[in-house]
Motif scaffolding. Structure first.
Motif, PDB file in Angstrom:
ATOM      1  N   ALA A 164       0.826  -1.205   0.000  1.00  0.00           N
ATOM      2  CA  ALA A 164       0.000   0.000   0.000  1.00  0.00           C
ATOM      3  C   ALA A 164       0.864   1.261   0.000  1.00  0.00           C
ATOM      4  O   ALA A 164       0.651   2.168  -0.799  1.00  0.00           O
ATOM      5  CB  ALA A 164      -0.937   0.007   1.210  1.00  0.00           C
ATOM      6  N   PHE A 165       1.834   1.315   0.901  1.00  0.00           N
ATOM      7  CA  PHE A 165       2.718   2.475   0.999  1.00  0.00           C
ATOM      8  C   PHE A 165       3.858   2.161   1.948  1.00  0.00           C
ATOM      9  O   PHE A 165       3.889   1.091   2.561  1.00  0.00           O
ATOM     10  CB  PHE A 165       1.958   3.732   1.473  1.00  0.00           C
ATOM     11  N   ILE A 166       4.781   3.097   2.072  1.00  0.00           N
ATOM     12  CA  ILE A 166       5.893   2.975   3.018  1.00  0.00           C
ATOM     13  C   ILE A 166       5.773   4.129   3.993  1.00  0.00           C
ATOM     14  O   ILE A 166       5.615   5.281   3.592  1.00  0.00           O
ATOM     15  CB  ILE A 166       7.254   3.042   2.295  1.00  0.00           C
ATOM     16  N   ARG A 167       5.840   3.799   5.263  1.00  0.00           N
ATOM     17  CA  ARG A 167       5.789   4.824   6.309  1.00  0.00           C
ATOM     18  C   ARG A 167       7.165   4.947   6.943  1.00  0.00           C
ATOM     19  O   ARG A 167       7.785   3.945   7.286  1.00  0.00           O
ATOM     20  CB  ARG A 167       4.751   4.453   7.363  1.00  0.00           C
ATOM     21  N   ASN A 168       7.621   6.178   7.106  1.00  0.00           N
ATOM     22  CA  ASN A 168       8.903   6.418   7.766  1.00  0.00           C
ATOM     23  C   ASN A 168       8.684   6.484   9.268  1.00  0.00           C
ATOM     24  O   ASN A 168       7.825   7.227   9.736  1.00  0.00           O
ATOM     25  CB  ASN A 168       9.530   7.720   7.268  1.00  0.00           C
ATOM     26  N   THR A 169       9.453   5.682  10.010  1.00  0.00           N
ATOM     27  CA  THR A 169       9.375   5.661  11.464  1.00  0.00           C
ATOM     28  C   THR A 169      10.761   5.922  12.036  1.00  0.00           C
ATOM     29  O   THR A 169      11.749   5.966  11.297  1.00  0.00           O
ATOM     30  CB  THR A 169       8.863   4.293  11.968  1.00  0.00           C
ATOM     31  N   GLU A 170      10.835   6.069  13.338  1.00  0.00           N
ATOM     32  CA  GLU A 170      12.122   6.276  13.996  1.00  0.00           C
ATOM     33  C   GLU A 170      13.040   5.076  13.795  1.00  0.00           C
ATOM     34  O   GLU A 170      14.258   5.206  13.819  1.00  0.00           O
ATOM     35  CB  GLU A 170      11.920   6.540  15.482  1.00  0.00           C
ATOM     36  N   ASP A 171      12.454   3.893  13.617  1.00  0.00           N
ATOM     37  CA  ASP A 171      13.230   2.664  13.428  1.00  0.00           C
ATOM     38  C   ASP A 171      13.588   2.408  11.971  1.00  0.00           C
ATOM     39  O   ASP A 171      14.208   1.402  11.662  1.00  0.00           O
ATOM     40  CB  ASP A 171      12.462   1.460  13.983  1.00  0.00           C
ATOM     41  N   GLY A 172      13.170   3.282  11.078  1.00  0.00           N
ATOM     42  CA  GLY A 172      13.434   3.101   9.659  1.00  0.00           C
ATOM     43  C   GLY A 172      12.138   2.973   8.883  1.00  0.00           C
ATOM     44  O   GLY A 172      11.053   2.962   9.451  1.00  0.00           O
ATOM     45  N   PRO A 173      12.239   2.859   7.565  1.00  0.00           N
ATOM     46  CA  PRO A 173      11.041   2.757   6.731  1.00  0.00           C
ATOM     47  C   PRO A 173      10.301   1.439   6.969  1.00  0.00           C
ATOM     48  O   PRO A 173      10.927   0.388   7.121  1.00  0.00           O
ATOM     49  CB  PRO A 173      11.578   2.838   5.309  1.00  0.00           C
ATOM     50  N   THR A 174       8.978   1.531   7.038  1.00  0.00           N
ATOM     51  CA  THR A 174       8.131   0.358   7.257  1.00  0.00           C
ATOM     52  C   THR A 174       7.168   0.222   6.089  1.00  0.00           C
ATOM     53  O   THR A 174       6.422   1.158   5.772  1.00  0.00           O
ATOM     54  CB  THR A 174       7.336   0.501   8.568  1.00  0.00           C
ATOM     55  N   ALA A 175       7.182  -0.939   5.452  1.00  0.00           N
ATOM     56  CA  ALA A 175       6.243  -1.217   4.357  1.00  0.00           C
ATOM     57  C   ALA A 175       4.899  -1.612   4.960  1.00  0.00           C
ATOM     58  O   ALA A 175       4.839  -2.434   5.881  1.00  0.00           O
ATOM     59  CB  ALA A 175       6.778  -2.342   3.478  1.00  0.00           C
ATOM     60  N   VAL A 176       3.834  -1.020   4.445  1.00  0.00           N
ATOM     61  CA  VAL A 176       2.480  -1.353   4.892  1.00  0.00           C
ATOM     62  C   VAL A 176       1.786  -2.045   3.732  1.00  0.00           C
ATOM     63  O   VAL A 176       1.734  -1.525   2.621  1.00  0.00           O
ATOM     64  CB  VAL A 176       1.708  -0.087   5.325  1.00  0.00           C
ATOM     65  N   VAL A 177       1.281  -3.254   4.004  1.00  0.00           N
ATOM     66  CA  VAL A 177       0.578  -4.031   2.983  1.00  0.00           C
ATOM     67  C   VAL A 177      -0.871  -4.209   3.420  1.00  0.00           C
ATOM     68  O   VAL A 177      -1.191  -4.146   4.608  1.00  0.00           O
ATOM     69  CB  VAL A 177       1.260  -5.400   2.733  1.00  0.00           C
ATOM     70  N   ARG A 178      -1.728  -4.416   2.429  1.00  0.00           N
ATOM     71  CA  ARG A 178      -3.163  -4.472   2.704  1.00  0.00           C
ATOM     72  C   ARG A 178      -3.810  -5.626   1.954  1.00  0.00           C
ATOM     73  O   ARG A 178      -3.470  -5.920   0.815  1.00  0.00           O
ATOM     74  CB  ARG A 178      -3.786  -3.160   2.267  1.00  0.00           C
TER      75      ARG A 178
END
Length: 87
Positions: free
Chosen positions: A49-63
């Motif tokens: 779906a998208f990639i979210r930037n977090t303090e721990d690094g980029p997180t891929a979000v799938v749906r």
């Protein structure tokens, strides 16, 4: 593979402006570990779906329908993520 500061800045800019990237543009931004995790989830009907930037690094979000999962920068999959989505 970590994103450069410039790449992170660009992702944040895209997110702020809500510019929709196509599937291949999101895919290109994943680390190799994330690509493997997302690929495994795609076998079960999930789509990136998208990639979210977090303090721990980029997180891929799938749906998959109304279900969400995440894949962190190390490729670890979370099938019950605690994420808040914007409208």
């Amino acid at each position: 593979m970590k994103l450069t500061k410039d790449e992170l800045r660009q992702l944040e800019e895209f997110e702020r402006r809500r510019i929709a990237l196509n599937q291949s543009e999101w895919w290109d931004r994943l680390s190799m570990d994330q690509k493997f995790g997302v690929y495994q989830l795609q076998k079960f009907g999930f789509d990136l779906a998208f990639i979210r930037n977090t303090e721990d690094g980029p997180t891929a979000v799938v749906r998959r329908g109304s279900e969400f999962a995440t894949v962190n920068h190390e490729g670890d999959v979370d099938l019950s993520p605690d994420i808040v989505l914007r409208d």
